[in-house]
Design a protein around this motif. Structure first.
Motif, PDB file in Angstrom:
ATOM      1  N   ASP A 196       0.802  -1.215   0.000  1.00 49.87           N
ATOM      2  CA  ASP A 196       0.000   0.000   0.000  1.00 49.87           C
ATOM      3  C   ASP A 196       0.840   1.272   0.000  1.00 49.87           C
ATOM      4  O   ASP A 196       0.314   2.366   0.208  1.00 49.87           O
ATOM      5  CB  ASP A 196      -0.951  -0.004   1.205  1.00 49.87           C
ATOM      6  N   LEU A 197       2.140   1.132  -0.230  1.00 54.18           N
ATOM      7  CA  LEU A 197       2.984   2.309  -0.431  1.00 54.18           C
ATOM      8  C   LEU A 197       2.939   2.725  -1.896  1.00 54.18           C
ATOM      9  O   LEU A 197       2.553   1.961  -2.771  1.00 54.18           O
ATOM     10  CB  LEU A 197       4.427   2.011  -0.027  1.00 54.18           C
ATOM     11  N   THR A 198       3.354   3.948  -2.157  1.00 52.78           N
ATOM     12  CA  THR A 198       3.495   4.405  -3.535  1.00 52.78           C
ATOM     13  C   THR A 198       4.891   4.063  -4.045  1.00 52.78           C
ATOM     14  O   THR A 198       5.789   3.726  -3.263  1.00 52.78           O
ATOM     15  CB  THR A 198       3.280   5.922  -3.633  1.00 52.78           C
ATOM     16  N   LEU A 199       5.080   4.170  -5.344  1.00 48.54           N
ATOM     17  CA  LEU A 199       6.398   3.907  -5.926  1.00 48.54           C
ATOM     18  C   LEU A 199       7.433   4.878  -5.352  1.00 48.54           C
ATOM     19  O   LEU A 199       8.568   4.479  -5.044  1.00 48.54           O
ATOM     20  CB  LEU A 199       6.337   4.032  -7.449  1.00 48.54           C
ATOM     21  N   VAL A 200       7.057   6.136  -5.189  1.00 53.39           N
ATOM     22  CA  VAL A 200       7.987   7.123  -4.610  1.00 53.39           C
ATOM     23  C   VAL A 200       8.332   6.731  -3.179  1.00 53.39           C
ATOM     24  O   VAL A 200       9.488   6.848  -2.747  1.00 53.39           O
ATOM     25  CB  VAL A 200       7.376   8.538  -4.650  1.00 53.39           C
ATOM     26  N   GLY A 201       7.345   6.220  -2.427  1.00 52.04           N
ATOM     27  CA  GLY A 201       7.611   5.798  -1.060  1.00 52.04           C
ATOM     28  C   GLY A 201       8.608   4.653  -0.990  1.00 52.04           C
ATOM     29  O   GLY A 201       9.490   4.638  -0.126  1.00 52.04           O
ATOM     30  N   VAL A 202       8.493   3.694  -1.904  1.00 51.07           N
ATOM     31  CA  VAL A 202       9.437   2.571  -1.936  1.00 51.07           C
ATOM     32  C   VAL A 202      10.828   3.048  -2.331  1.00 51.07           C
ATOM     33  O   VAL A 202      11.837   2.601  -1.783  1.00 51.07           O
ATOM     34  CB  VAL A 202       8.936   1.476  -2.902  1.00 51.07           C
ATOM     35  N   ARG A 203      10.895   3.959  -3.289  1.00 53.32           N
ATOM     36  CA  ARG A 203      12.199   4.513  -3.683  1.00 53.32           C
ATOM     37  C   ARG A 203      12.854   5.246  -2.515  1.00 53.32           C
ATOM     38  O   ARG A 203      14.081   5.205  -2.348  1.00 53.32           O
ATOM     39  CB  ARG A 203      12.011   5.462  -4.864  1.00 53.32           C
ATOM     40  N   LEU A 204      12.053   5.908  -1.687  1.00 53.13           N
ATOM     41  CA  LEU A 204      12.576   6.598  -0.512  1.00 53.13           C
ATOM     42  C   LEU A 204      13.179   5.599   0.464  1.00 53.13           C
ATOM     43  O   LEU A 204      14.284   5.804   0.990  1.00 53.13           O
ATOM     44  CB  LEU A 204      11.468   7.405   0.153  1.00 53.13           C
ATOM     45  N   LEU A 205      12.489   4.498   0.714  1.00 49.68           N
ATOM     46  CA  LEU A 205      13.013   3.472   1.616  1.00 49.68           C
ATOM     47  C   LEU A 205      14.329   2.908   1.100  1.00 49.68           C
ATOM     48  O   LEU A 205      15.273   2.697   1.867  1.00 49.68           O
ATOM     49  CB  LEU A 205      11.989   2.346   1.765  1.00 49.68           C
ATOM     50  N   HIS A 206      14.381   2.665  -0.199  1.00 47.74           N
ATOM     51  CA  HIS A 206      15.603   2.139  -0.813  1.00 47.74           C
ATOM     52  C   HIS A 206      16.761   3.126  -0.666  1.00 47.74           C
ATOM     53  O   HIS A 206      17.903   2.744  -0.400  1.00 47.74           O
ATOM     54  CB  HIS A 206      15.348   1.825  -2.280  1.00 47.74           C
ATOM     55  N   ALA A 207      16.438   4.407  -0.819  1.00 54.33           N
ATOM     56  CA  ALA A 207      17.485   5.430  -0.743  1.00 54.33           C
ATOM     57  C   ALA A 207      18.081   5.529   0.661  1.00 54.33           C
ATOM     58  O   ALA A 207      19.232   5.969   0.821  1.00 54.33           O
ATOM     59  CB  ALA A 207      16.922   6.786  -1.167  1.00 54.33           C
ATOM     60  N   LEU A 208      17.341   5.117   1.679  1.00 54.15           N
ATOM     61  CA  LEU A 208      17.840   5.217   3.046  1.00 54.15           C
ATOM     62  C   LEU A 208      18.973   4.244   3.329  1.00 54.15           C
ATOM     63  O   LEU A 208      19.811   4.486   4.199  1.00 54.15           O
ATOM     64  CB  LEU A 208      16.697   4.976   4.041  1.00 54.15           C
ATOM     65  N   VAL A 209      19.005   3.109   2.605  1.00 51.59           N
ATOM     66  CA  VAL A 209      20.034   2.094   2.859  1.00 51.59           C
ATOM     67  C   VAL A 209      20.849   1.740   1.624  1.00 51.59           C
ATOM     68  O   VAL A 209      21.884   1.070   1.724  1.00 51.59           O
ATOM     69  CB  VAL A 209      19.402   0.804   3.422  1.00 51.59           C
ATOM     70  N   GLY A 210      20.374   2.171   0.450  1.00 46.19           N
ATOM     71  CA  GLY A 210      21.092   1.820  -0.773  1.00 46.19           C
ATOM     72  C   GLY A 210      21.040   0.324  -1.046  1.00 46.19           C
ATOM     73  O   GLY A 210      20.066  -0.353  -0.709  1.00 46.19           O
ATOM     74  N   ASP A 211      22.109  -0.200  -1.622  1.00 45.47           N
ATOM     75  CA  ASP A 211      22.164  -1.622  -1.959  1.00 45.47           C
ATOM     76  C   ASP A 211      22.972  -2.424  -0.944  1.00 45.47           C
ATOM     77  O   ASP A 211      23.603  -3.426  -1.282  1.00 45.47           O
ATOM     78  CB  ASP A 211      22.769  -1.800  -3.358  1.00 45.47           C
ATOM     79  N   ALA A 212      22.955  -1.994   0.313  1.00 47.62           N
ATOM     80  CA  ALA A 212      23.688  -2.712   1.355  1.00 47.62           C
ATOM     81  C   ALA A 212      23.138  -4.127   1.500  1.00 47.62           C
ATOM     82  O   ALA A 212      21.928  -4.340   1.410  1.00 47.62           O
ATOM     83  CB  ALA A 212      23.565  -1.976   2.688  1.00 47.62           C
ATOM     84  N   PRO A 213      23.991  -5.109   1.724  1.00 46.49           N
ATOM     85  CA  PRO A 213      23.519  -6.487   1.928  1.00 46.49           C
ATOM     86  C   PRO A 213      22.537  -6.565   3.097  1.00 46.49           C
ATOM     87  O   PRO A 213      22.812  -6.046   4.186  1.00 46.49           O
ATOM     88  CB  PRO A 213      24.812  -7.261   2.230  1.00 46.49           C
ATOM     89  N   ASN A 214      21.400  -7.190   2.862  1.00 45.30           N
ATOM     90  CA  ASN A 214      20.354  -7.333   3.875  1.00 45.30           C
ATOM     91  C   ASN A 214      19.894  -5.988   4.432  1.00 45.30           C
ATOM     92  O   ASN A 214      19.444  -5.897   5.581  1.00 45.30           O
ATOM     93  CB  ASN A 214      20.832  -8.229   5.025  1.00 45.30           C
ATOM     94  N   GLY A 215      20.008  -4.966   3.626  1.00 45.19           N
ATOM     95  CA  GLY A 215      19.643  -3.634   4.108  1.00 45.19           C
ATOM     96  C   GLY A 215      18.160  -3.340   4.039  1.00 45.19           C
ATOM     97  O   GLY A 215      17.658  -2.490   4.772  1.00 45.19           O
ATOM     98  N   LEU A 216      17.432  -4.041   3.170  1.00 52.00           N
ATOM     99  CA  LEU A 216      16.030  -3.711   2.948  1.00 52.00           C
ATOM    100  C   LEU A 216      15.189  -4.981   3.006  1.00 52.00           C
ATOM    101  O   LEU A 216      15.385  -5.907   2.221  1.00 52.00           O
ATOM    102  CB  LEU A 216      15.867  -3.033   1.576  1.00 52.00           C
ATOM    103  N   LEU A 217      14.272  -5.046   3.966  1.00 53.29           N
ATOM    104  CA  LEU A 217      13.352  -6.176   4.085  1.00 53.29           C
ATOM    105  C   LEU A 217      11.938  -5.655   3.878  1.00 53.29           C
ATOM    106  O   LEU A 217      11.434  -4.858   4.675  1.00 53.29           O
ATOM    107  CB  LEU A 217      13.478  -6.837   5.461  1.00 53.29           C
ATOM    108  N   LEU A 218      11.311  -6.091   2.790  1.00 56.00           N
ATOM    109  CA  LEU A 218       9.961  -5.653   2.452  1.00 56.00           C
ATOM    110  C   LEU A 218       9.022  -6.849   2.485  1.00 56.00           C
ATOM    111  O   LEU A 218       9.307  -7.889   1.889  1.00 56.00           O
ATOM    112  CB  LEU A 218       9.939  -5.024   1.053  1.00 56.00           C
ATOM    113  N   VAL A 219       7.899  -6.692   3.164  1.00 55.41           N
ATOM    114  CA  VAL A 219       6.895  -7.748   3.247  1.00 55.41           C
ATOM    115  C   VAL A 219       5.569  -7.183   2.761  1.00 55.41           C
ATOM    116  O   VAL A 219       5.114  -6.139   3.252  1.00 55.41           O
ATOM    117  CB  VAL A 219       6.742  -8.268   4.691  1.00 55.41           C
ATOM    118  N   GLY A 220       4.957  -7.854   1.805  1.00 57.23           N
ATOM    119  CA  GLY A 220       3.691  -7.347   1.284  1.00 57.23           C
ATOM    120  C   GLY A 220       2.944  -8.380   0.482  1.00 57.23           C
ATOM    121  O   GLY A 220       3.491  -9.404   0.083  1.00 57.23           O
TER     122      GLY A 220
END
Length: 308
Positions: free
Chosen positions: A67-91
């Motif tokens: 239920d996030l927007t595409l911009v919202g997901v891009r914001l989350l990604h920008a907070l950690v970048g491509d760090a290993p195990n940096g982003l866990l998304l459940v949906g």
């Protein structure tokens, strides 16, 4: 004219009208120097991307990401970048309660290989409750956040088997509401905190709030619920119920919600927007139904045609 071409021609004026409305809205917003919710996310994304050499967060964990927007997901990604195990998304896109949608690929998030896992075990609903809910969305294939096209009726492993679906149909709204009140009165002591009455609209919420308060049944509006235990029946919308797990869920006049999300007959014309709106209504109803663990109460009014 071929049906497909005719439908395209019917949609075009609608799309043009929507775009004209959006342009007028943007012009007025800029003129007044104000920002809306989408602007806030966009500005935050620009700020997060300003200095990517050193990310402030080691990891970001997000649930209900559908239920996030595409911009919202891009914001989350920008907070950690491509760090290993940096982003866990459940949906789960089948449980989306807001219009829109995105694919992780569109947000430059790559989950190919073993980076993405499909969770197939349901720990809440019984076979009867889940089967009843899946029947509502069985004909609505959806594209999940990983971009995979998925059928509406999915194979799910179950861990719970004792739930029941109770259907109550009455000839008048008054008799329907009386049946609901009797069902709530018959609950055992201490049952209210794990019980909810869910409605498709604010108007319906107001009606049932007055009804329950009139007979001294304590309620807690979901818009005020903070997650702490409260000795009251929860009352709110299908959308507000997202994320909750309850022993008993009551859906009064659920047939009205289904009517709002009814499918267009095969020989009828429907705009793309109308089809998306109906599918979203069914998805919201699906979410409301799957909040229930032990009891799913489905109330309806079987109104007789006039003249009978």
């Amino acid at each position: 004219m071929p049906r497909r071409r005719r439908r395209a021609s019917l949609r075009r004026p609608h799309r043009q009208a929507v775009w004209a409305l959006y342009e007028a809205y943007e012009a007025l917003r800029i003129e007044r120097g104000v920002h809306d919710f989408n602007d806030v996310l966009s500005l935050a994304l620009v700020e997060a991307r300003r200095n990517t050499a050193q990310h402030r967060y080691a990891a970001v964990i997000v649930d209900e990401v559908q239920d996030l927007t595409l911009v919202g997901v891009r914001l989350l990604h920008a907070l950690v970048g491509d760090a290993p195990n940096g982003l866990l998304l459940v949906g789960d896109s089948q449980q989306a309660v807001y219009p829109g949608g995105f694919r992780l690929f569109d947000a430059s998030i790559d989950i190919r290989g073993d980076r993405g896992q499909v969770l197939r075990t349901n720990y809440r609903n019984s076979k009867e409750i889940l089967g009843t809910a899946l029947a509502v969305v069985a004909e609505d294939p959806f594209e999940d956040i990983d971009g995979l096209r998925t059928p509406g009726r999915r194979d799910v492993d179950l861990t719970y088997h004792d739930g029941n679906v109770i259907r109550v149909s009455k000839p008048t709204p008054a008799e329907h509401d009386q049946a609901l009140l009797e069902a709530l009165r018959d609950l055992p002591p201490g049952a209210h905190p794990d019980t909810a009455v869910l409605c498709p609209s604010m108007r319906a919420i107001g009606h049932y709030q007055r009804l329950l308060e009139r007979v001294d049944i304590s309620i807690c509006l979901l818009e005020h619920y903070d997650g702490r235990p409260v000795d009251a029946v929860k009352l709110g919308s299908y959308r507000r119920a997202k994320g909750l797990e309850l022993e008993r869920v009551y859906l009064p006049e659920h047939d009205a919600a289904l009517a709002n999300g009814s499918r267009t007959p095969a020989n009828a014309e429907a705009s793309e927007t109308e089809c998306e709106r109906n599918e979203l209504s069914r998805s919201q109803f699906f979410v409301a139904m799957t909040r229930a663990r032990d009891v799913l109460w489905l109330g309806s009014v079987n109104r007789q045609p006039e003249g009978r």
